[in-house]
Write a protein that holds these residues in place. Structure first.
Motif, PDB file in Angstrom:
ATOM      1  N   VAL A 129       1.013  -1.422  -0.053  1.00  0.00           N
ATOM      2  CA  VAL A 129       0.031  -0.119   0.172  1.00  0.00           C
ATOM      3  C   VAL A 129       0.842   1.138   0.102  1.00  0.00           C
ATOM      4  O   VAL A 129      -0.078   2.493  -0.567  1.00  0.00           O
ATOM      5  CB  VAL A 129      -1.406   0.127   1.809  1.00  0.00           C
ATOM      6  CG1 VAL A 129      -1.627   1.362   1.622  1.00  0.00           C
ATOM      7  CG2 VAL A 129      -1.726  -0.672   1.176  1.00  0.00           C
ATOM      8  N   SER A 130       2.245   1.387   0.155  1.00  0.00           N
ATOM      9  CA  SER A 130       2.810   2.756   0.613  1.00  0.00           C
ATOM     10  C   SER A 130       2.940   3.296  -0.978  1.00  0.00           C
ATOM     11  O   SER A 130       3.776   4.056  -0.638  1.00  0.00           O
ATOM     12  CB  SER A 130       4.186   1.772   1.279  1.00  0.00           C
ATOM     13  OG  SER A 130       4.803   1.260   1.301  1.00  0.00           O
ATOM     14  N   TYR A 131       3.489   2.149  -2.037  1.00  0.00           N
ATOM     15  CA  TYR A 131       3.857   2.140  -3.602  1.00  0.00           C
ATOM     16  C   TYR A 131       1.977   3.277  -4.108  1.00  0.00           C
ATOM     17  O   TYR A 131       2.512   3.448  -4.447  1.00  0.00           O
ATOM     18  CB  TYR A 131       3.916   1.181  -3.939  1.00  0.00           C
ATOM     19  CG  TYR A 131       6.039   1.371  -3.623  1.00  0.00           C
ATOM     20  CD1 TYR A 131       6.571   1.738  -3.703  1.00  0.00           C
ATOM     21  CD2 TYR A 131       6.363   0.287  -2.769  1.00  0.00           C
ATOM     22  CE1 TYR A 131       7.697   2.168  -4.460  1.00  0.00           C
ATOM     23  CE2 TYR A 131       7.588   0.708  -2.236  1.00  0.00           C
ATOM     24  CZ  TYR A 131       8.447   0.549  -3.324  1.00  0.00           C
ATOM     25  OH  TYR A 131       9.321   0.746  -2.759  1.00  0.00           O
ATOM     26  N   ILE A 132       1.157   2.665  -3.522  1.00  0.00           N
ATOM     27  CA  ILE A 132      -0.304   3.687  -3.685  1.00  0.00           C
ATOM     28  C   ILE A 132       0.527   5.499  -3.278  1.00  0.00           C
ATOM     29  O   ILE A 132      -0.948   6.026  -3.871  1.00  0.00           O
ATOM     30  CB  ILE A 132      -1.115   2.590  -3.373  1.00  0.00           C
ATOM     31  CG1 ILE A 132      -1.503   1.095  -4.227  1.00  0.00           C
ATOM     32  CG2 ILE A 132      -2.535   3.194  -3.947  1.00  0.00           C
ATOM     33  CD1 ILE A 132      -2.663   0.453  -3.411  1.00  0.00           C
ATOM     34  N   LYS A 188     -16.389  -7.889   6.930  1.00  0.00           N
ATOM     35  CA  LYS A 188     -15.482  -8.418   5.721  1.00  0.00           C
ATOM     36  C   LYS A 188     -14.105  -7.778   5.748  1.00  0.00           C
ATOM     37  O   LYS A 188     -14.372  -6.309   6.272  1.00  0.00           O
ATOM     38  CB  LYS A 188     -16.101  -8.439   3.855  1.00  0.00           C
ATOM     39  CG  LYS A 188     -16.743  -9.564   4.171  1.00  0.00           C
ATOM     40  CD  LYS A 188     -17.097  -9.077   2.130  1.00  0.00           C
ATOM     41  CE  LYS A 188     -18.125 -10.670   1.821  1.00  0.00           C
ATOM     42  NZ  LYS A 188     -17.991 -10.871   0.297  1.00  0.00           N
ATOM     43  N   ILE A 189     -13.359  -8.312   5.427  1.00  0.00           N
ATOM     44  CA  ILE A 189     -12.073  -7.856   5.969  1.00  0.00           C
ATOM     45  C   ILE A 189     -10.773  -7.251   5.520  1.00  0.00           C
ATOM     46  O   ILE A 189     -11.095  -7.714   4.484  1.00  0.00           O
ATOM     47  CB  ILE A 189     -10.691  -8.675   7.601  1.00  0.00           C
ATOM     48  CG1 ILE A 189      -9.749  -7.708   8.140  1.00  0.00           C
ATOM     49  CG2 ILE A 189     -10.886  -9.684   6.855  1.00  0.00           C
ATOM     50  CD1 ILE A 189      -9.850  -8.525   9.201  1.00  0.00           C
ATOM     51  N   MET A 190     -10.812  -6.213   5.194  1.00  0.00           N
ATOM     52  CA  MET A 190      -9.428  -5.304   4.183  1.00  0.00           C
ATOM     53  C   MET A 190      -8.384  -4.796   5.138  1.00  0.00           C
ATOM     54  O   MET A 190      -8.607  -4.625   6.016  1.00  0.00           O
ATOM     55  CB  MET A 190     -10.148  -3.761   3.755  1.00  0.00           C
ATOM     56  CG  MET A 190     -11.418  -4.073   3.773  1.00  0.00           C
ATOM     57  SD  MET A 190     -11.968  -5.402   1.952  1.00  0.00           S
ATOM     58  CE  MET A 190     -11.707  -3.727   0.069  1.00  0.00           C
ATOM     59  N   ILE A 191      -7.772  -5.717   4.708  1.00  0.00           N
ATOM     60  CA  ILE A 191      -6.212  -5.993   5.082  1.00  0.00           C
ATOM     61  C   ILE A 191      -4.813  -5.202   4.035  1.00  0.00           C
ATOM     62  O   ILE A 191      -4.823  -5.381   2.915  1.00  0.00           O
ATOM     63  CB  ILE A 191      -5.414  -7.372   5.389  1.00  0.00           C
ATOM     64  CG1 ILE A 191      -6.745  -8.051   6.184  1.00  0.00           C
ATOM     65  CG2 ILE A 191      -3.816  -6.889   6.079  1.00  0.00           C
ATOM     66  CD1 ILE A 191      -6.594  -9.095   6.400  1.00  0.00           C
ATOM     67  N   ALA A 192      -4.289  -3.998   4.716  1.00  0.00           N
ATOM     68  CA  ALA A 192      -3.089  -3.568   4.192  1.00  0.00           C
ATOM     69  C   ALA A 192      -1.572  -4.288   4.405  1.00  0.00           C
ATOM     70  O   ALA A 192      -0.925  -4.429   5.816  1.00  0.00           O
ATOM     71  CB  ALA A 192      -2.716  -1.568   4.800  1.00  0.00           C
ATOM     72  N   GLU A 193      -0.455  -4.044   3.133  1.00  0.00           N
ATOM     73  CA  GLU A 193       0.482  -4.251   3.608  1.00  0.00           C
ATOM     74  C   GLU A 193       1.442  -2.856   3.077  1.00  0.00           C
ATOM     75  O   GLU A 193       1.385  -2.387   2.547  1.00  0.00           O
ATOM     76  CB  GLU A 193       0.818  -5.112   2.736  1.00  0.00           C
ATOM     77  CG  GLU A 193       2.852  -5.522   3.356  1.00  0.00           C
ATOM     78  CD  GLU A 193       3.543  -5.648   1.450  1.00  0.00           C
ATOM     79  OE1 GLU A 193       4.626  -6.772   2.094  1.00  0.00           O
ATOM     80  OE2 GLU A 193       2.955  -5.950   0.911  1.00  0.00           O
ATOM     81  N   ASP A 194       1.699  -2.254   5.027  1.00  0.00           N
ATOM     82  CA  ASP A 194       1.869  -0.906   4.939  1.00  0.00           C
ATOM     83  C   ASP A 194       3.154  -1.575   5.938  1.00  0.00           C
ATOM     84  O   ASP A 194       4.561  -2.533   5.510  1.00  0.00           O
ATOM     85  CB  ASP A 194       1.724   0.111   4.816  1.00  0.00           C
ATOM     86  CG  ASP A 194       1.980   1.725   4.460  1.00  0.00           C
ATOM     87  OD1 ASP A 194       3.007   2.087   4.743  1.00  0.00           O
ATOM     88  OD2 ASP A 194       1.258   1.792   3.704  1.00  0.00           O
ATOM     89  N   ALA A 204      -7.077  -4.289   9.480  1.00  0.00           N
ATOM     90  CA  ALA A 204      -6.258  -4.322   9.974  1.00  0.00           C
ATOM     91  C   ALA A 204      -5.015  -4.205   8.984  1.00  0.00           C
ATOM     92  O   ALA A 204      -5.043  -3.789   8.046  1.00  0.00           O
ATOM     93  CB  ALA A 204      -6.162  -6.072   9.911  1.00  0.00           C
ATOM     94  N   GLN A 205      -3.775  -4.921   9.690  1.00  0.00           N
ATOM     95  CA  GLN A 205      -1.936  -4.734   8.436  1.00  0.00           C
ATOM     96  C   GLN A 205      -1.225  -5.267   9.245  1.00  0.00           C
ATOM     97  O   GLN A 205      -1.545  -5.980  10.347  1.00  0.00           O
ATOM     98  CB  GLN A 205      -1.712  -2.881   8.462  1.00  0.00           C
ATOM     99  CG  GLN A 205      -1.471  -2.517   9.905  1.00  0.00           C
ATOM    100  CD  GLN A 205      -1.142  -0.255   9.940  1.00  0.00           C
ATOM    101  OE1 GLN A 205      -0.065  -0.692   8.712  1.00  0.00           O
ATOM    102  NE2 GLN A 205      -2.250   0.524  10.673  1.00  0.00           N
TER     103      GLN A 205
END
Length: 598
Positions: free
Chosen positions: A288-291, A325-331, A352-353
Motif C-alpha cells: 500500500v505504501s506504493y499507492i 469482511k476484512i480489508m488488510i493493508a501491507e504497509d 487491519a495491517q
C-alpha cells in the motif's frame, strides 16, 4: 455476469449479457475507431465497428455472441496503426498473451450464506494455489486440487485462508504479484467457476477466504493495458498509467494513474468484483505504501494524494456494503492512519495491517546463533504493539511468502547447518517457539503453507508442498493443531487469547526467559499465561510471580516428547499459587508453556 459493478448507476464495461446476446464496451478515449472481432464473426476484422460514446467509451451489441467464445478489440490509433488488444475487463482470457473469452456468471452458490468469524478469533493460513497441492503428473496446483486439502486445514483448526494473487499473469509459474489482466483469473489454475467452487467449499469447511490483490503496479510484462489506445507521453504507458515520474515503481514504470477517474473506477470495481461476484471474505492489499507514495517505504510522506483517497473510497464503500469482511493493508511500521477510520483524522480505513516488524523482531531473536545474544527486548516489542489502539488491527506472523524467499528461508532451514536437513533439535524447537509466539500474542495470527509440516528451504513457485511430510512429522503437525485450537478457544479454556489485553509479567534477559499474561475480561477469571525459554538450558524450580493466586493448569508444553522423540521428559506440572502469587516451575530448554486459570 461480466460487468464492472452491480450498481445501476455505473456503466457496464467489458463483455456482458443482454436480452439479445452480449454487449461489449471498452474505454479508449484516443482511438480513431474500434472494431470488435471474435469467434462469433469468424474473426472478421471489419464487420463489427463499435460506436463511440461519451467519456471515450466504445460500444456494440452482438446478438450472435455466446458464452465461452473468444474475442478481441482492434483499436485504430490516431496514426492509423491497428492495435490488437484483449479486453481490459475480461473475466477470462486464454493466457496472458491470448484472446479474451466471454464469461457469463451462472455459478450456483446454493445456500452459501457464510460470514467471516469475529476478527479476534481468526487464524489465517497463507497459501499459493500453484504449489499448495500438486497432484500426480501435474506441474501446477489448481483450484480443484486445493479443494482436496481443505479437510487438512480444517483439522489443523484454520478458519481463514489467504490466497496469493490470482489475476492472470505472465506464464504459468508466478507468485502472482505481476498482474497482467486484473479482472481475469489465472487460466493455469482453472476456470473462474473453479475459484468460486474453492471459495464455496472453503465456506462449507468453516473457512473464510481472503485474496491478495495488487494495485501498486500492473504487469510489467504481457500487459495489454500498456498504451491501450495508442496514446502516451514521455515514453509512458498511456491512459491506464502515470506518464511522468510518478509511474516509477520497483517492479517497472507501470503504476496506475490514480488521478484519472476511469482508472480509479477500474480499480474500485475490481475490488467490488472480488467481494461480490467471488464472495471473498476480505482482501489483502499488496504494498500500500506504493499507492500512497511514489517511493513507498523508502520515503516518508504521502505524495500520491489521489492514491490515498482511492483507498479511502474503497474501504469506506466496502465497510458500508460488507461490514464483516476484512480489508488488510501491507504497509510499514504499523502507521496509525492506515487503520484509522476514514471518518477519523483522515484515516485510510483498513480493518487491519500486516505487522512486518513482528516477523523481523521474532526472527532476529530465533535466528541468533548464540543464546547470550538473543534480545528479549525484541520479543517484548513484538507482543506489545497496538496499531490504532487495538492489537487485533494487526496480522502477526514469522513466515510469509516474503519472509521465506528473497534471500531468506524458513526458520527451520535458517537455524540448520543444511537448509534441506531440518529434522534436527534446533530447527524443530525454534520453529515451534515461533508458532507459539504467533498464536499467543494479541493480533490476528497467520502461518505460511507447510509450516505445520516442518517444510524446509524457501518458497519457490515451482517447489510444491511435500505432503509426505505430514506423516513423517506428525508430531509437529499436532503442535500446530494444538496451538491453533488453543488460540481459537475451541475447548473454552483459553478465552484470554481472544482478548486485547497483554501484560509482560516476567522479563529475565540473563536467563532469556519471558512470560506474559493475556486476558479477555478479567485476568483472575480468563487469564492465560505464556512462559517462553529462549535458552538451551533446563531450569529447575524457576522462580516466577504469577498474576494472581489460585490454580493454574498446564494446557500446553512444547517440550512434550509426544510431539517429537528429540524433545525431553523434563517434568512440568500444574501449579497452585498462594496469596503472594510467587511460585516455582520447571522450565525446559527452548520451550513454551501455556497455563490457564482454573
Amino acid at each position: 455476469m461480466s460487468t464492472a459493478t452491480t450498481t445501476k448507476d455505473t456503466t457496464l464495461m467489458g463483455a456482458f449479457p443482454t436480452k439479445k446476446g452480449f454487449a461489449f464496451r471498452t474505454w479508449a478515449p484516443n482511438a480513431k475507431s474500434v472494431t470488435l472481432t471474435g469467434d462469433f464473426c469468424d474473426w472478421n476484422k471489419k464487420k463489427h465497428k463499435m460506436k463511440a460514446e461519451d467519456g471515450g467509451n466504445w460500444f456494440i451489441e452482438i446478438p450472435k455472441a455466446k458464452n465461452g467464445e473468444k474475442y478481441q478489440f482492434l483499436i485504430e490509433t490516431e496514426s492509423g496503426e491497428i492495435l490488437e488488444k484483449a479486453d481490459a475487463y475480461a473475466r477470462r482470457i486464454e493466457n496472458s498473451v491470448g484472446n479474451s473469452i466471454i464469461y457469463e456468471d451462472n455459478f450456483d452458490w446454493k445456500d452459501d450464506n457464510f460470514e467471516i468469524q469475529d476478527w479476534n478469533s481468526l487464524v489465517i493460513y497463507e497459501l499459493h494455489i500453484g504449489t499448495f497441492n500438486v497432484k500426480g503428473k501435474q506441474k501446477l496446483g489448481t483450484f480443484k486440487s486445493a479443494v482436496d486439502k481443505l479437510p487438512h486445514l480444517q483439522d489443523l483448526g484454520i478458519n481463514c485462508i489467504e490466497v496469493l494473487p490470482l489475476n492472470e499473469f505472465a506464464g504459468d509459474f508466478s507468485w502472482g504479484y505481476n498482474p497482467a489482466h486484473p479482472y481475469a483469473i489465472e487460466e493455469a489454475y482453472g476456470h473462474p467457476d473453479d475459484f468460486k467452487m474453492f471459495v464455496k467449499k472453503a465456506h462449507e469447511h468453516g473457512m473464510a477466504v481472503i485474496l491478495d490483490v495488487v494495485y501498486n503496479h500492473f504487469g510489467p510484462s504481457d500487459l495489454d493495458l500498456w498504451r491501450y489506445d495508442g496514446w502516451n507521453e514521455n515514453e509512458g504507458g498511456g491512459i491506464y498509467f502515470y506518464n511522468d515520474w510518478r509511474a516509477n515503481t520497483p517492479w517497472g514504470d507501470t503504476r496506475p494513474d490514480y488521478g484519472r477517474q476511469e482508472v480509479r473506477d477500474y480499480i474500485f470495481n475490481n475490488v467490488m468484483m472480488w467481494l461480490e461476484e467471488y464472495r471473498c471474505d476480505g482482501l489483502r492489499f499488496d504494498a500500500v505504501s506504493y499507492i500512497r507514495n511514489v517511493k513507498g517505504w523508502e520515503n516518508e510522506g504521502d505524495n500520491l494524494k489521489e492514491g490515498y483517497e482511492l483507498l479511502q473510497r474503497i474501504n469506506y464503500e466496502a465497510k458500508q456494503r460488507f461490514p464483516k469482511k476484512i480489508m488488510i493493508a501491507e504497509d510499514t511500521d504499523l502507521k496509525e492512519y492506515i487503520t484509522n477510520s476514514t471518518n477519523y483524522e483522515n484515516g485510510m480505513g483498513f480493518g487491519a495491517q500486516w505487522d512486518i516488524n513482528f516477523a523481523h523482531d521474532v526472527r532476529s531473536v530465533l535466528l541468533e546463533q548464540e543464546d547470550s545474544r538473543r534480545n528479549l527486548g525484541s520479543i517484548a516489542a513484538a507482543i506489545s504493539r497496538e496499531p490504532s489502539g487495538d492489537a487485533f488491527k494487526r496480522i502477526i506472523f514469522t513466515e510469509s511468502h516474503d519472509e521465506v524467499a528473497n534471500g531468506q528461508a524458513r526458520i527451520t532451514s535458517e537455524v540448520s547447518e543444511n537448509a534441506e536437513d531440518v529434522n534436527n533439535y534446533f530447527s524443530k524447537k525454534l520453529s515451534v517457539l515461533a508458532t507459539i509466539l504467533t498464536m499467543t500474542s494479541a493480533g490476528i495470527p497467520m502461518i505460511f503453507q507447510g509450516k505445520e509440516l516442518l517444510e524446509d528451504k524457501w518458497f519457490c513457485d515451482q517447489d510444491p508442498i511435500d505432503w509426505k511430510r505430514k506423516k513423517k512429522f506428525s508430531g509437529i503437525f499436532n503442535v500446530h493443531r494444538d496451538l491453533i485450537k488453543l488460540r481459537a478457544n475451541h475447548a473454552g479454556l483459553s478465552k484470554g487469547l481472544l482478548g486485547r489485553n497483554t501484560e509482560i509479567i516476567h522479563y529475565n534477559d540473563a536467563n532469556k526467559v519471558i512470560a506474559y499474561l493475556r486476558w479477555f475480561d478479567d485476568k483472575a477469571v480468563d487469564g492465560v499465561v505464556v512462559i517462553l525459554n529462549f535458552s538451551n538450558e533446563d531450569f529447575t524450580d524457576y522462580d516466577l510471580r504469577m498474576p494472581c493466586d489460585g490454580d493454574w493448569e498446564l494446557e500446553f508444553n512444547s517440550n512434550w516428547k509426544g510431539y517429537d522423540k528429540e524433545f525431553g521428559d523434563f517434568e512440568v506440572s500444574n501449579i497452585a499459587v498462594g496469596d503472594n502469587c510467587q511460585t516455582c516451575i520447571n522450565l525446559p530448554a527452548y520451550t513454551g508453556l501455556i497455563f490457564v486459570k482454573k
